[in-house]
Scaffold this motif. Structure first.
Motif, mmCIF file in Angstrom:
data_model
loop_
_atom_site.group_PDB
_atom_site.id
_atom_site.type_symbol
_atom_site.label_atom_id
_atom_site.label_comp_id
_atom_site.label_asym_id
_atom_site.label_seq_id
_atom_site.Cartn_x
_atom_site.Cartn_y
_atom_site.Cartn_z
ATOM 1 N N GLN A 11 0.819 -1.212 0.000
ATOM 2 C CA GLN A 11 0.000 0.000 0.000
ATOM 3 C C GLN A 11 0.855 1.266 0.000
ATOM 4 O O GLN A 11 0.401 2.307 -0.452
ATOM 5 C CB GLN A 11 -0.931 -0.018 1.221
ATOM 6 N N ALA A 12 2.085 1.208 0.477
ATOM 7 C CA ALA A 12 2.945 2.391 0.458
ATOM 8 C C ALA A 12 3.666 2.523 -0.879
ATOM 9 O O ALA A 12 3.678 3.593 -1.491
ATOM 10 C CB ALA A 12 3.970 2.311 1.597
ATOM 11 N N ASP A 32 8.445 -9.561 -3.744
ATOM 12 C CA ASP A 32 8.849 -10.946 -3.448
ATOM 13 C C ASP A 32 7.798 -11.957 -3.928
ATOM 14 O O ASP A 32 7.998 -13.152 -3.783
ATOM 15 C CB ASP A 32 9.170 -11.126 -1.949
ATOM 16 N N SER A 45 -4.445 -8.335 5.927
ATOM 17 C CA SER A 45 -4.800 -7.153 6.720
ATOM 18 C C SER A 45 -6.316 -7.028 6.735
ATOM 19 O O SER A 45 -7.011 -7.714 5.975
ATOM 20 C CB SER A 45 -4.179 -5.942 6.006
ATOM 21 N N SER A 46 -6.827 -6.092 7.556
ATOM 22 C CA SER A 46 -8.237 -5.707 7.363
ATOM 23 C C SER A 46 -8.317 -4.394 6.587
ATOM 24 O O SER A 46 -9.391 -4.016 6.144
ATOM 25 C CB SER A 46 -8.987 -5.622 8.695
ATOM 26 N N GLN A 47 -7.175 -3.706 6.467
ATOM 27 C CA GLN A 47 -6.938 -2.624 5.491
ATOM 28 C C GLN A 47 -8.061 -1.611 5.307
ATOM 29 O O GLN A 47 -8.272 -1.104 4.196
ATOM 30 C CB GLN A 47 -6.527 -3.214 4.135
ATOM 31 N N CYS A 48 -8.800 -1.299 6.362
ATOM 32 C CA CYS A 48 -9.851 -0.284 6.219
ATOM 33 C C CYS A 48 -9.183 1.077 6.001
ATOM 34 O O CYS A 48 -8.336 1.482 6.786
ATOM 35 C CB CYS A 48 -10.718 -0.246 7.466
ATOM 36 N N GLN A 105 -6.327 -6.759 0.243
ATOM 37 C CA GLN A 105 -5.054 -6.427 -0.410
ATOM 38 C C GLN A 105 -4.636 -7.477 -1.438
ATOM 39 O O GLN A 105 -3.837 -7.191 -2.328
ATOM 40 C CB GLN A 105 -3.951 -6.250 0.639
ATOM 41 N N ALA A 128 14.397 -9.052 -1.907
ATOM 42 C CA ALA A 128 15.595 -8.225 -1.837
ATOM 43 C C ALA A 128 16.260 -8.321 -0.470
ATOM 44 O O ALA A 128 15.592 -8.247 0.569
ATOM 45 C CB ALA A 128 15.232 -6.776 -2.138
ATOM 46 N N ASP A 294 5.131 0.980 6.447
ATOM 47 C CA ASP A 294 5.348 0.139 7.625
ATOM 48 C C ASP A 294 6.828 -0.172 7.847
ATOM 49 O O ASP A 294 7.231 -0.506 8.965
ATOM 50 C CB ASP A 294 4.611 -1.204 7.457
ATOM 51 N N GLY A 306 -2.856 1.771 9.399
ATOM 52 C CA GLY A 306 -1.638 1.434 8.649
ATOM 53 C C GLY A 306 -1.740 1.705 7.158
ATOM 54 O O GLY A 306 -0.813 2.271 6.564
ATOM 55 N N SER A 307 -2.850 1.320 6.546
ATOM 56 C CA SER A 307 -2.971 1.503 5.095
ATOM 57 C C SER A 307 -3.152 2.971 4.748
ATOM 58 O O SER A 307 -2.566 3.465 3.785
ATOM 59 C CB SER A 307 -4.164 0.708 4.559
HETATM 60 C C1 LIG Z 1 -4.113 -8.063 11.197
HETATM 61 C C2 LIG Z 1 -3.909 -6.719 10.574
HETATM 62 C C3 LIG Z 1 -4.986 -5.866 10.407
HETATM 63 C C4 LIG Z 1 -4.817 -4.608 9.831
HETATM 64 N N1 LIG Z 1 -5.886 -3.801 9.673
HETATM 65 C C5 LIG Z 1 -5.745 -2.580 9.134
HETATM 66 C C6 LIG Z 1 -6.853 -1.734 8.930
HETATM 67 O O1 LIG Z 1 -8.003 -2.060 9.200
HETATM 68 N N2 LIG Z 1 -6.632 -0.509 8.404
HETATM 69 C C7 LIG Z 1 -5.379 -0.109 8.050
HETATM 70 O O2 LIG Z 1 -5.242 1.019 7.553
HETATM 71 N N3 LIG Z 1 -4.312 -0.885 8.216
HETATM 72 C C8 LIG Z 1 -4.465 -2.105 8.744
HETATM 73 N N4 LIG Z 1 -3.382 -2.918 8.903
HETATM 74 C C9 LIG Z 1 -2.060 -2.412 8.541
HETATM 75 C C10 LIG Z 1 -1.831 -2.303 7.049
HETATM 76 O O3 LIG Z 1 -2.141 -3.508 6.405
HETATM 77 C C11 LIG Z 1 -0.377 -1.951 6.785
HETATM 78 O O4 LIG Z 1 0.001 -0.888 7.607
HETATM 79 C C12 LIG Z 1 -0.128 -1.560 5.341
HETATM 80 O O5 LIG Z 1 -0.416 -2.635 4.504
HETATM 81 C C13 LIG Z 1 1.317 -1.130 5.181
HETATM 82 O O6 LIG Z 1 1.648 -0.970 3.839
HETATM 83 P P1 LIG Z 1 3.157 -1.162 3.366
HETATM 84 O O7 LIG Z 1 3.155 -0.977 1.886
HETATM 85 O O8 LIG Z 1 4.058 -0.324 4.176
HETATM 86 O O9 LIG Z 1 3.514 -2.660 3.723
HETATM 87 P P2 LIG Z 1 2.856 -3.993 3.176
HETATM 88 O O10 LIG Z 1 1.449 -3.760 2.788
HETATM 89 O O11 LIG Z 1 3.171 -5.027 4.175
HETATM 90 O O12 LIG Z 1 3.650 -4.286 1.826
HETATM 91 C C14 LIG Z 1 4.990 -4.700 1.819
HETATM 92 C C15 LIG Z 1 5.250 -5.590 0.625
HETATM 93 O O13 LIG Z 1 6.647 -5.850 0.545
HETATM 94 C C16 LIG Z 1 6.843 -7.232 0.270
HETATM 95 N N5 LIG Z 1 8.188 -7.594 0.735
HETATM 96 C C17 LIG Z 1 8.579 -7.858 2.005
HETATM 97 N N6 LIG Z 1 9.898 -8.125 2.044
HETATM 98 C C18 LIG Z 1 10.336 -8.005 0.779
HETATM 99 C C19 LIG Z 1 11.629 -8.155 0.182
HETATM 100 N N7 LIG Z 1 12.714 -8.458 0.909
HETATM 101 N N8 LIG Z 1 11.747 -7.983 -1.158
HETATM 102 C C20 LIG Z 1 10.654 -7.668 -1.922
HETATM 103 N N9 LIG Z 1 9.410 -7.509 -1.401
HETATM 104 C C21 LIG Z 1 9.266 -7.663 -0.063
HETATM 105 C C22 LIG Z 1 5.713 -7.909 1.011
HETATM 106 O O14 LIG Z 1 5.446 -9.194 0.513
HETATM 107 C C23 LIG Z 1 4.564 -6.946 0.720
HETATM 108 O O15 LIG Z 1 3.969 -7.243 -0.497
HETATM 109 C C24 LIG Z 1 -3.525 -4.187 9.447
HETATM 110 C C25 LIG Z 1 -2.435 -5.035 9.590
HETATM 111 C C26 LIG Z 1 -2.617 -6.292 10.162
HETATM 112 C C27 LIG Z 1 -1.434 -7.200 10.332
#
Ligand SMILES: Cc1cc2nc3c(=O)[nH]c(=O)nc-3n(C[C@H](O)[C@H](O)[C@H](O)COP(=O)(O)OP(=O)(O)OC[C@H]3O[C@@H](n4cnc5c(N)ncnc54)[C@H](O)[C@@H]3O)c2cc1C
Length: 429
Positions: A11-12, A32, A45-48, A105, A128, A294, A306-307
């Motif tokens: 999501q970031a 990955d 996630s629940s990703q609201c 997601q 990576a 994150d 988080g999302s």
């Molecule tokens: C149980 C749960 C419930 C949640 N509920 C909510 C909610 O209701 N609302 C909300 O806003 N947020 C929620 N979140 C949080 C939200 O999902 C995250 O904060 C958000 O997805 C973060 O986005 P991101 O892009 O930083 O990381 P991520 O979405 O985790 O994306 C990271 C990506 O990098 C990939 N990756 C990891 N390591 C590597 C590597 N070495 N090389 C290449 N790729 C790699 C992963 O596979 C993944 O695809 C929840 C999280 C959890 C665990």
């Protein structure tokens, strides 16, 4: 034009990749997993996501699920009696000024990754590590690490001055279901707190098989909502969730009576410690890579931020990259860009961390006042879309009392005995 690599297709990273691609940058996305592996994998996630973050997606033209994802039109809050089946001590709801939504997601990231490739991004499927980051830093002007909770982000130093906890405060458990009864009145996130036990949320969402609900327990470790201790099959996971509701939240149990799993990969359980990391990692070669989402600010999902936060971060970084023109991306630039994001994220972190701890008495008075004051209920609910708006009244006793008084004079007459009773029932996790 700069070449930019984004490690982590979440999501970031992905909204940032779209924004850069639109402006003519050469973009490499490192994931990955392939789109098919993401789509066919476990829920993540629940990703609201709330209105302001959804607007960022709309502005980028990547809001592909607006028409199909059920809206979340409000939030209800209940503080339950800690005695099993004892019912709510506080209970209210309010509408969001603009709807939220939760798109699985698995659907979103797989579609976005495929779209990015077809629009001209280079997609590398690899996990990576340091060697890969070095290779990317060698061939790109900027490497952004948005790898969520992946192992690689542990290379970024924990910022002890900004990290409140060093252990998980909740054990998380998600179940995606069909057949759960809709809330009366309007679709919403139902946020239920059971003091000293944990929280239960339930919300409408869109998954692979269509509209669904997500049941989400946040259990205080070792307590009754801690579903992470045994290895359960998905079916057992759902049964355990229903059993917890029957014991602790009968009203929610009624809604979940006919709930069935959306798919065998529609469950998740785990735990992690909230953490803030230093945003810049120096590789052995001396080059710097820049953390996003994150990877550098991980909050507990109790506040559902988080999302949305990841999306806000991607927008801050996009604007900073565009404003930087052809200048080199130095460590100073990275740190300044992160600080710009932190002006928003620190409020999210402070508010989220506060939800993990027993509430002070002035906040119990605030939550109780919301029963009688739609203005207070609305301010709390709409704060989910704008966490900085919670301050100072969420965290400062005097400001909170003033806030209550401004919105509802009569709450000063609220029964103190009940508040004292509620306060005593919270225990430190
Ligand atoms: C149980 C749960 C419930 C949640 N509920 C909510 C909610 O209701 N609302 C909300 O806003 N947020 C929620 N979140 C949080 C939200 O999902 C995250 O904060 C958000 O997805 C973060 O986005 P991101 O892009 O930083 O990381 P991520 O979405 O985790 O994306 C990271 C990506 O990098 C990939 N990756 C990891 N390591 C590597 C590597 N070495 N090389 C290449 N790729 C790699 C992963 O596979 C993944 O695809 C929840 C999280 C959890 C665990």
């Amino acid at each position: 034009m700069h070449r930019i690599a984004i490690v982590g297709a979440g999501q970031a990273g992905l909204p940032l990749a779209f924004g850069l691609l639109d402006k003519g940058y050469e973009v490499t996305v490192v994931s990955d997993r392939t789109p098919d592996q993401i789509r066919g994998g476990n829920v993540l996630s629940s990703q609201c996501m709330f209105g302001a973050a959804l607007q960022i997606e709309r502005d980028l033209g990547i809001d592909d699920w607006d028409a199909t994802c059920p809206p979340v039109d409000g939030i209800s809050f209940s503080l339950q009696s800690p005695d099993p089946g004892g019912g709510p001590l506080i209970d209210w709801k309010a509408r969001l000024d603009r709807p939220a939504q939760s798109v699985d997601q698995r659907i979103k990231m797989s579609a976005w990754l495929a779209q990015l490739e077809s629009r001209g991004a280079r997609v590398l499927v690899q996990k990576a590590g340091v060697a890969e980051l070095e290779a990317l830093a060698d061939t790109h002007d900027l490497v952004i690490v948005s790898a969520g909770k992946g192992e690689v982000v542990q290379l970024f130093e924990r910022d002890a001055s900004r990290s409140t906890f060093d252990a998980p405060q909740r054990v998380l458990s998600l179940t995606y279901v069909h057949g759960l009864t809709e809330a009366d009145d309007y679709a919403r996130v139902s946020f239920n707190v059971v003091p000293s036990v944990g929280e239960y949320f339930v919300m409408p969402a869109l998954t692979l098989s269509g509209p669904c609900h997500i049941m989400f327990f946040e259990g205080i470790p070792q307590g009754p909502f801690d579903m992470g201790r045994q290895a359960l099959t998905p079916g057992e996971h759902l049964d355990a969730a229903k059993q917890l509701l029957r014991t602790w939240l009968p009203r929610e149990a009624d809604r979940a009576k006919r709930a069935e799993l959306t798919d065998a990969r529609g469950v998740l359980s785990g735990a992690f410690a909230p953490v803030v990391r230093k945003p810049v990692l120096q590789l052995p070669s001396g080059r710097h890579v820049f953390g996003l989402g994150d990877a550098v600010v991980t909050n507990d999902p109790i506040s559902g931020q988080g999302s949305s936060s990841a999306t806000h971060a991607s927008k801050v970084y996009l604007d900073a990259i565009l404003a930087h023109g052809d200048a080199p991306f130095t460590r100073d630039w990275m740190e300044q860009t992160f600080e710009r994001y932190w002006t928003y994220a620190q409020a999210v972190t402070q508010w989220t961390n506060s939800l993990l701890m027993p509430p002070p008495q002035y906040r119990l008075r605030l939550l109780d006042a919301a029963v009688r004051s739609p203005a207070i209920a609305s301010a709390i609910v709409n704060g989910f879309d704008d966490p900085p708006s919670f301050f100072p009244w969420w965290s400062d006793a005097d400001a909170c009392e003033r806030f209550i008084a401004q919105r509802q004079d009569s709450v000063h007459n609220a029964p103190d005995a009940q508040e004292d009773g509620m306060n005593q029932r919270f225990a430190t996790p």
